[in-house]
Design an enzyme around this catalytic site. Structure first.
Site, mmCIF file in Angstrom:
data_model
loop_
_atom_site.group_PDB
_atom_site.id
_atom_site.type_symbol
_atom_site.label_atom_id
_atom_site.label_comp_id
_atom_site.label_asym_id
_atom_site.label_seq_id
_atom_site.Cartn_x
_atom_site.Cartn_y
_atom_site.Cartn_z
ATOM 1 N N SER A 71 24.727 4.568 24.839
ATOM 2 C CA SER A 71 25.433 3.673 24.262
ATOM 3 C C SER A 71 26.895 3.559 24.565
ATOM 4 O O SER A 71 27.275 4.581 24.708
ATOM 5 C CB SER A 71 25.147 3.424 22.486
ATOM 6 O OG SER A 71 23.804 3.488 22.356
HETATM 7 N N1 SAH Z 1 21.606 8.452 21.137
HETATM 8 C C1 SAH Z 1 21.446 8.289 22.652
HETATM 9 C C2 SAH Z 1 21.144 6.978 23.028
HETATM 10 C C3 SAH Z 1 19.646 7.086 23.645
HETATM 11 S S1 SAH Z 1 19.049 5.253 23.825
HETATM 12 C C4 SAH Z 1 22.487 8.861 23.363
HETATM 13 O O1 SAH Z 1 23.747 9.251 22.723
HETATM 14 O O2 SAH Z 1 22.800 9.082 24.543
HETATM 15 C C5 SAH Z 1 17.460 5.651 22.656
HETATM 16 C C6 SAH Z 1 16.755 6.538 22.952
HETATM 17 O O3 SAH Z 1 15.698 6.669 22.012
HETATM 18 C C7 SAH Z 1 16.214 7.073 24.285
HETATM 19 O O4 SAH Z 1 16.394 8.040 24.987
HETATM 20 C C8 SAH Z 1 14.670 6.791 24.111
HETATM 21 O O5 SAH Z 1 13.959 7.514 24.918
HETATM 22 C C9 SAH Z 1 14.805 7.296 22.443
HETATM 23 N N2 SAH Z 1 13.314 6.780 21.825
HETATM 24 C C10 SAH Z 1 12.652 5.641 21.899
HETATM 25 N N3 SAH Z 1 11.807 5.557 20.894
HETATM 26 C C11 SAH Z 1 11.497 6.774 20.386
HETATM 27 C C12 SAH Z 1 10.727 7.570 19.627
HETATM 28 N N4 SAH Z 1 9.707 6.834 18.824
HETATM 29 N N5 SAH Z 1 11.116 8.604 18.918
HETATM 30 C C13 SAH Z 1 12.224 9.295 19.615
HETATM 31 N N6 SAH Z 1 12.954 8.912 20.549
HETATM 32 C C14 SAH Z 1 12.657 7.590 20.907
#
Ligand code: SAH
Length: 225
Positions: A71
């Protein structure tokens, strides 16, 4: 232009970090000094692919592979501030991704439990976070839908991927007095709404924080009725 010498390079990075803090975060309304300090300390450049490191402190999301993104700094700061943390809480994050948000939370001193569904991302985040001095981060690979029952209740829960509805297990694992911040809604033209859910003695209250666009939460939330 020739590439900068190492000493110049650290000055360039310092300037980029300060610009992010003052212009993109404080300038856009982030007020919590502890959040600003945490974001000044976490080396965001290490959480993006090496070829994008020079752009790490720009206020934009960047690709981290597997169709996922880290993000933009403003959104990380905004979500973190919205959790209203003091520093002694237990926090659950769904969507570790690069591990950047988890590192920002760890800098605040809270106990961080973070779950990532994409195995390759979970592994990379684990390796990276292992090189940083955070003893208060616990990672798990899997679907965050069911939360982390053994560590519940949580004072705060943060979703960084957007579900179409709030998983009931996550509501159940929120402490009374706790806050859950999440982007809610399908990925369509109407976008998603950032919500803060407060758990009270008698139930839950909801506040809308604004409009956002996040990657969808995958797994059980998409398949169960
Ligand atoms: N907080 C992260 C942002 C990642 S984007 C950062 O600081 O980089 C959102 C993330 O959520 C992705 O990596 C995606 O794979 C994960 N995601 C999506 N659905 C999910 C689920 N059901 N359980 C765990 N992670 C999930």
């Amino acid at each position: 232009m020739a590439s900068p010498l190492p000493a110049q390079e650290s000055e360039v990075r310092h300037a980029a970090v300060e610009r992010m803090i003052e212009h993109d975060l404080r300038g856009r309304g982030i007020r919590d000094q502890r959040v600003l300090d945490a974001m000044r300390r976490v080396p965001r450049a290490r959480f993006v692919p090496p070829e994008l490191a020079a752009r790490a402190y720009e206020d934009r999301p960047l690709p981290i592979g597997h169709g996922q993104t880290i993000s933009q700094p403003y959104v990380v700061a905004w979500m973190t501030e919205s959790l209203q943390l003091r520093g002694d809480e237990k926090v659950l994050e769904i969507g570790t991704g690069s591990g950047y948000q988890a590192a920002v939370l760890a800098e605040l001193g809270v106990q961080v439990y973070s779950i990532e569904i994409v195995e390759a991302l979970a592994l990379r985040a684990r390796q990276l976070l292992n090189t940083l001095p955070y003893a208060n981060v616990f990672l798990r690979t899997g679907d965050g839908y069911r939360g982390w029952p053994e560590a519940a209740p949580f004072d705060a829960i943060l979703l960084t991927a957007a579900p179409g509805r709030i998983p009931q297990p996550l509501r159940d694992q929120l402490a009374v007095g706790g806050r859950m911040v999440l982007p809610l809604g399908e990925q369509d033209d109407r976008g998603q709404t950032m919500l803060r859910i407060l758990r009270t003695q008698d139930g839950f209250t909801e506040q809308r924080l604004g409009s956002v666009r996040f990657v969808p939460m995958t797994g059980e939330v998409q398949t169960s009725p």
